[in-house]
Design an enzyme around this catalytic site. Structure first.
Site, PDB file in Angstrom:
ATOM      1  N   GLY A 120       1.605   0.079   8.977  1.00  0.00           N
ATOM      2  CA  GLY A 120       0.155  -0.014   9.079  1.00  0.00           C
ATOM      3  C   GLY A 120      -0.248  -1.450   9.406  1.00  0.00           C
ATOM      4  CD  GLN A 152      -2.504  -6.492   7.400  1.00  0.00           C
ATOM      5  OE1 GLN A 152      -2.692  -5.342   7.777  1.00  0.00           O
ATOM      6  NE2 GLN A 152      -1.372  -6.867   6.828  1.00  0.00           N
ATOM      7  CB  CYS A 159       1.253  -6.442   2.231  1.00  0.00           C
ATOM      8  SG  CYS A 159      -0.186  -6.905   3.227  1.00  0.00           S
ATOM      9  CG  LEU A 160       3.410  -6.030   8.068  1.00  0.00           C
ATOM     10  CD1 LEU A 160       2.931  -5.512   9.415  1.00  0.00           C
ATOM     11  CD2 LEU A 160       4.924  -6.203   8.055  1.00  0.00           C
ATOM     12  CG  HIS A 218      -1.729  -1.298   1.903  1.00  0.00           C
ATOM     13  ND1 HIS A 218      -0.825  -1.856   1.022  1.00  0.00           N
ATOM     14  CD2 HIS A 218      -1.840  -2.209   2.925  1.00  0.00           C
ATOM     15  CE1 HIS A 218      -0.422  -3.034   1.485  1.00  0.00           C
ATOM     16  NE2 HIS A 218      -1.024  -3.269   2.646  1.00  0.00           N
ATOM     17  CD  GLU A 219      -2.670  -0.987   6.552  1.00  0.00           C
ATOM     18  OE1 GLU A 219      -3.280  -2.032   6.851  1.00  0.00           O
ATOM     19  OE2 GLU A 219      -1.469  -0.986   6.206  1.00  0.00           O
ATOM     20  CG  HIS A 225      -5.274  -5.191   4.601  1.00  0.00           C
ATOM     21  ND1 HIS A 225      -4.959  -6.446   4.133  1.00  0.00           N
ATOM     22  CD2 HIS A 225      -4.094  -4.522   4.669  1.00  0.00           C
ATOM     23  CE1 HIS A 225      -3.657  -6.533   3.926  1.00  0.00           C
ATOM     24  NE2 HIS A 225      -3.099  -5.366   4.235  1.00  0.00           N
TER      25      HIS A 225
END
Ligand code: K1U
Ligand code: ZN
Length: 187
Positions: A46, A51, A94-95, A136-137, A140
């Site tokens: 994702g 991000q 998470c990236l 999660h996204e 963000h």
């Protein structure tokens, strides 16, 4: 298409609430194509626009397993319209919080309304990893990281470590592969 640099915490751009998209135009479609390419290259399942430093309510994801055909999803202005009463706990990464993983409990199933890349309204009903990844996204887009679901003690430990690594990278130090507390030099 282009690979976009992914921001890592701590960074104030990751803590800001993203703005709704007014029109799904070619600029938004290009952003989503670039985000998907960036997500696959990372690799990740994702990616949300904040991000990559873009404060718009846009996200992409693909939770297809290895060996399964790709299943890219592009969501504009996603909104959770229903959550299940029961939770599911998943070990999240998470990236933007590289190399840290932790268990987070979230509603097991969700329904999310969003605009697709043509601007048409759609509804996705999700459970399992797709439900976790969507939540999660969408977090963000509201400036929330998975570490915000942890205790302040765990969150601050992770943030301190990431800040230390950022400062070392800025100085051009070599990456320390040793676990915290181990000797820096061998005899
Ligand atoms: O940074 C992100 O938002 C992407 C993140 C999404 C996510 C992972 C786990 C639970 C919820 C949301 C990632 O993709 S981290 C990398 C990852 O999970 C992964 C990478 C390669 C293969 C399989 C998974
Ligand atoms: Zn993330």
């Amino acid at each position: 298409m282009a690979l976009l640099p992914i921001l890592t915490a701590p960074d104030p751009r990751l803590k800001k609430k993203a703005k709704p998209v007014e029109k799904v135009d070619d600029g938004v479609r290009r952003l989503m194509a670039d985000m998907l390419e960036t997500m696959y290259a990372a690799p990740g399942i994702g990616l949300a626009a904040p991000q990559v430093g873009v404060g718009k309510r846009v996200l992409v994801l693909d939770v297809a397993r290895e060996g399964e055909p790709k299943n890219p999803m592009k969501l504009v202005n996603p909104a959770i319209v229903w959550v299940s009463d029961d939770d599911n706990t998943y070990e999240e990464g998470c990236l933007s919080v590289p190399e840290h993983y932790a268990e987070v409990a979230r509603p097991r199933a969700v329904k999310v309304r969003y605009l697709d890349e043509t601007g048409a309204e759609r509804l996705v009903e999700a459970e399992g990893l797709l439900a976790t990844c969507l939540q999660h996204e969408i977090d963000h887009l509201d400036g929330i990281l998975f570490i915000d679901h942890l205790s302040a003690l765990k969150r601050n430990m992770i943030l301190r470590k990431l800040l230390k690594e950022k400062k070392a990278a800025e100085r051009g130090d070599e990456k320390d592969e040793k676990p915290e507390g181990s000797p820096q030099h061998s005899l």
